[in-house]
Design an enzyme around this catalytic site. Structure first.
Site, short mmCIF file in Angstrom:
data_model
loop_
_atom_site.label_atom_id
_atom_site.label_comp_id
_atom_site.label_asym_id
_atom_site.label_seq_id
_atom_site.Cartn_x
_atom_site.Cartn_y
_atom_site.Cartn_z
N TYR A 222 0.84 -1.19 0.00
CA TYR A 222 0.00 0.00 0.00
C TYR A 222 0.88 1.25 0.00
O TYR A 222 2.02 1.22 0.47
CB TYR A 222 -0.92 0.01 1.22
N HIS A 248 -6.52 1.41 -1.57
CA HIS A 248 -6.31 0.14 -2.25
C HIS A 248 -4.80 -0.08 -2.42
O HIS A 248 -4.02 0.87 -2.46
CB HIS A 248 -6.98 0.12 -3.62
N LYS A 279 -3.62 -3.41 -10.35
CA LYS A 279 -2.40 -3.37 -9.53
C LYS A 279 -1.20 -3.67 -10.41
O LYS A 279 -1.33 -4.19 -11.52
CB LYS A 279 -2.50 -4.38 -8.37
#
Length: 411
Positions: A222, A248, A279
């Site tokens: 993170y 997120h 991601k």
């Protein structure tokens, strides 16, 4: 010092205050795995104990902030101080007293209502017992007389007390995080030391880290923001701004040996999986002792080529989308306001693995398509087997699938 209870390779924190301090002061979140007392039959919100990663437990133990403890060596005599029978007897007395208070309140309420109707209490004494109902205090009075004798409180209705801490003092067996044991076998695993070196390095840079098993990786990383402040050992002064409750994860870290050859299907699998959840893959390895190197890999594909193709395009070929972010999303009249609205220039629309070019006219759409085709040939990143172009007339709000355009691809 915080006690981390270790059993069969799992590190658990049972202290609520310790779990709070871990998150607020040290940026260690853990995973709650226990059920809540008032909501035991659900798994959306969990409570103590707090399960820690082996790397998190080692970081705390190595920094002198926690001590690993295992089960006692002898027989585990963890019976509560009072047996279940004593608990049942106390709860029966409480339930009996509560029922007595309810009956007394009921008698007072009935008599009060009778007085309001102008009826005397003595008039109810000569009535037929079959006529006794809600309006008569005889029924609750009779139950009150034999309440101590007839009251029933089954054992199945007894609430069982589940302590979150040991109800009596006992001797704990301390474990050394450096040496493997039946309840702490991780030091004998070579991948554990690799994961810990990478975990510690990312922590020093100020990132939040959690488990990433459901994403096919080792850690979820993170974001972090630098800011002065007091810190945990093994990391510089940072402010933990990437709390998983608010953000997120940006990366999925994969811990790999430095000299390992990675099969191409494994890279493609990791790239596509992380791209589907927005991601970036982070390939992490340890070289020259403790130096950690990280390589990011993003499955960009169409997005990269679109950015390259549209960077020099005229804004007249694109479409402006007007929007606002203050609520009433489907109220179109609010978009006509001159204040509180914003405009965004859009050349393309991405839908997962598909893309659509947008323009106001056929010539503009032809120019966008030609630039994209030229970029694709130059980059040689994709093979185009099928292209479908749909024409949206400027005056219509719905697509006209029957219209024919003169747009060609890669002419």
């Amino acid at each position: 010092m915080l006690l981390i209870h270790v059993a069969e390779g799992r590190a658990l924190v049972w202290d609520a205050e310790g779990a709070r301090l871990l998150r607020e002061l040290h940026g260690i979140c853990g995973s709650p795995i226990g059920s809540l007392t008032r909501q035991p039959r659900q798994n959306h919100r969990l409570g103590l104990p707090l399960s820690l990663l082996p790397e998190e437990a080692r970081l705390l133990a190595e920094g002198g902030l926690a001590q690993l403890v295992g089960p006692p060596a002898g027989p585990d005599m963890l019976a509560t101080e009072t047996p279940l029978e004593d608990t049942h007897a106390r709860q029966r007395c409480l339930a009996l007293e509560r029922r007595r208070q309810q009956l007394q309140a009921l008698v007072v309420h009935i008599r009060t209502e009778q007085r309001k109707k102008g009826q005397a209490d003595e008039e109810t004494d000569g009535q037929d017992p079959k006529a006794e109902g809600v309006d008569s205090p005889l029924a609750p009075l009779k139950e009150l007389e034999g309440l101590d004798r007839d009251f029933s409180f089954p054992l199945a209705s007894c609430l069982v007390h589940l302590p979150t801490a040991c109800p009596r003092s006992r001797t704990l067996r301390c474990l050394d995080w450096r040496h493997p044991s039946p309840h702490w076998p991780h030091p004998s695993d070579p991948t554990y030391h690799l994961r810990y070196a990478i975990y510690r390095d990312l922590r020093r840079r100020g990132y939040y880290l959690t488990a990433a098993g459901k994403f096919g990786g080792d850690f979820l990383v993170y974001p972090a923001v630098h800011n002065p402040g007091t810190t945990l050992p093994h990391r510089p002064s940072l402010f933990w701004a990437g709390d998983p409750m608010r953000f997120h994860a940006h990366y999925v870290a994969l811990c790999l040996p430095y000299n390992r050859q990675i099969p191409l299907p494994e890279l493609v699998t990791a790239g596509r999986l992380c791209s589907s959840v927005k991601k970036t893959v982070l390939l992490c390895s340890v070289v020259e002792g403790e130096r950690v190197v990280c390589t990011s890999m993003s499955w960009s594909g169409i997005r990269m080529m679109l950015n390259q193709a549209m960077k020099d395009q005229n804004n007249e070929d694109a479409v402006y989308i007007r929007y606002r972010t203050d609520g009433s999303l489907f109220n179109l009249r609010r978009l006509q306001a001159h204040t509180k609205t914003q405009e965004q220039l859009v050349h393309e629309l991405l839908f997962a693995d598909d893309a659509a070019l947008v323009a106001h006219s056929e010539p503009a759409l032809q120019r966008l398509t030609s630039c994209f085709a030229e970029t694709a040939r130059t980059e040689q990143k994709m093979a185009f087997f099928y292209t479908e172009l749909l024409s949206y007339p400027h005056s219509c709000s719905a697509p006209n699938h029957g219209s024919s355009t003169g747009i060609t691809y890669g002419s």
